[in-house]
Design a protein around this motif. Structure first.
Motif, short mmCIF file in Angstrom:
data_model
loop_
_atom_site.label_atom_id
_atom_site.label_comp_id
_atom_site.label_asym_id
_atom_site.label_seq_id
_atom_site.Cartn_x
_atom_site.Cartn_y
_atom_site.Cartn_z
N ASN A 45 54.59 -51.49 -50.04
CA ASN A 45 54.93 -52.57 -48.49
C ASN A 45 56.51 -52.47 -48.03
O ASN A 45 57.43 -52.00 -48.70
CB ASN A 45 55.13 -53.75 -49.52
CG ASN A 45 56.25 -54.42 -50.48
OD1 ASN A 45 57.06 -53.83 -50.37
ND2 ASN A 45 55.61 -54.47 -51.80
N GLN A 55 59.13 -50.98 -49.46
CA GLN A 55 59.63 -50.51 -50.95
C GLN A 55 58.54 -48.90 -51.27
O GLN A 55 57.65 -49.41 -51.40
CB GLN A 55 59.63 -51.91 -51.81
CG GLN A 55 59.55 -51.42 -52.94
CD GLN A 55 58.84 -52.61 -53.37
OE1 GLN A 55 58.56 -54.14 -52.65
NE2 GLN A 55 58.69 -52.55 -55.04
N GLN A 68 59.02 -55.15 -46.60
CA GLN A 68 59.84 -56.78 -46.24
C GLN A 68 60.94 -56.88 -45.46
O GLN A 68 62.09 -55.61 -45.52
CB GLN A 68 60.67 -57.04 -47.81
CG GLN A 68 59.46 -57.54 -49.33
CD GLN A 68 59.76 -58.05 -50.46
OE1 GLN A 68 60.43 -59.03 -50.19
NE2 GLN A 68 60.02 -57.36 -51.31
N LEU A 109 56.29 -59.71 -46.57
CA LEU A 109 55.77 -59.02 -47.12
C LEU A 109 54.57 -58.68 -46.31
O LEU A 109 53.96 -59.55 -46.34
CB LEU A 109 55.65 -59.69 -48.42
CG LEU A 109 55.28 -58.80 -49.70
CD1 LEU A 109 55.89 -57.33 -49.38
CD2 LEU A 109 55.10 -59.11 -50.69
N GLN A 169 52.23 -55.62 -47.45
CA GLN A 169 51.64 -55.22 -47.98
C GLN A 169 51.19 -53.31 -46.95
O GLN A 169 50.92 -53.70 -45.50
CB GLN A 169 49.91 -54.95 -48.90
CG GLN A 169 50.50 -56.35 -49.52
CD GLN A 169 51.31 -56.60 -51.13
OE1 GLN A 169 51.69 -54.93 -51.54
NE2 GLN A 169 52.09 -57.05 -51.19
N PHE A 183 63.59 -60.07 -44.78
CA PHE A 183 64.79 -60.64 -45.63
C PHE A 183 65.33 -60.79 -43.93
O PHE A 183 65.92 -60.67 -43.18
CB PHE A 183 65.43 -59.99 -46.75
CG PHE A 183 64.38 -59.33 -47.61
CD1 PHE A 183 64.76 -58.05 -47.96
CD2 PHE A 183 64.79 -60.17 -48.40
CE1 PHE A 183 63.77 -57.72 -48.93
CE2 PHE A 183 63.66 -60.04 -49.48
CZ PHE A 183 63.36 -58.53 -49.76
#
Lengths: 117, 109
Positions: free
Chosen positions: B32, B93, B34, B49, B51, B36
């Protein structure tokens, strides 16, 4: 939502002392936790990956004897900065991976600001 | 080894403008991605987030897209406000989360 806490949020210590930072997952279990460090005006840098019940894996350039990581339970990892020096002053953030999350999501703690005098 | 690049490094725009923050990453084998937000001296706030199987996610005035095959993601902020001023971090990630250096955004009142 999942919550990760860090304690303390802020610590000031004298050079040469050791400082322990706790990272807790409050409402979920985390077999893996991560420790990051951020120097002023720089990006977050991964320091180490902490796995419950086993030794941490450190990123290149991070001294494992200086930054001791213990992950003794599924909800707690600790980072101990040993013999801290002013250059260790930084913002330390942990994250925890929710093992039950279908999305394999990591949740971040609020961070700990360490100042070494 | 995953490398993340965010462009621009800094951005100042007048209030009300729509803007796009760009992120590129070298290893497309991610679970995924993200986005921030980080306010000065504060921890991270997860904004969106996405996927690996998704193309985009929306939350309020924020829209993030993901083109995994080309290693790119964008964060679109509509009708920017002074409260949007912060550093925005892109974080793909795989087994770890690797952060870009961020885009420092300043919205001028």
């Amino acid at each position: 939502g999942a919550v990760v806490s860090q304690h303390p949020s802020r610590v000031i210590c004298k050079s040469g002392t050791s400082v322990k930072i706790e990272c807790r997952s409050l409402d979920f279990q985390a077999t893996t936790m991560f420790w990051y460090r951020q120097f002023p005006k720089q990006s977050l840098m991964l320091m180490a990956t902490s796995n419950e019940g086993s030794k941490a894996t450190y990123e290149q350039g991070v001294e494992k004897d200086k930054f001791l990581i213990n992950h003794a339970s599924l909800t707690l990892s600790t980072l101990t900065v040993t013999s801290a020096h002013p250059e260790d002053s930084s913002f330390y953030i942990c994250s925890a991976r929710d093992i039950d999350s279908a999305t394999d999501t990591q949740y971040f703690g609020p961070g700990t600001r360490l100042t070494v005098l | 080894k995953q490398e993340v690049t965010q462009i621009p490094a800094a951005l100042s725009v007048p209030e009300g403008e729509n803007l796009v923050l760009n992120c590129s990453f070298t290893d497309s084998a991610i679970y995924n991605l993200q986005w921030f937000r980080q306010d000065p001296g504060k921890g991270l706030t997860s904004l969106l987030l996405i996927q690996s199987s998704q193309r985009e996610q929306t939350s309020g005035r924020l829209n993030a897209s993901l083109d995994k095959s080309s290693g790119r993601s964008t964060l679109y902020i509509a009708a920017s406000q002074p409260g949007d001023s912060a550093t925005y971090l892109c974080a793909p990630q795989d087994d770890k989360i690797i952060f870009g250096k961020g885009t420092r955004l300043h919205i001028l009142p």
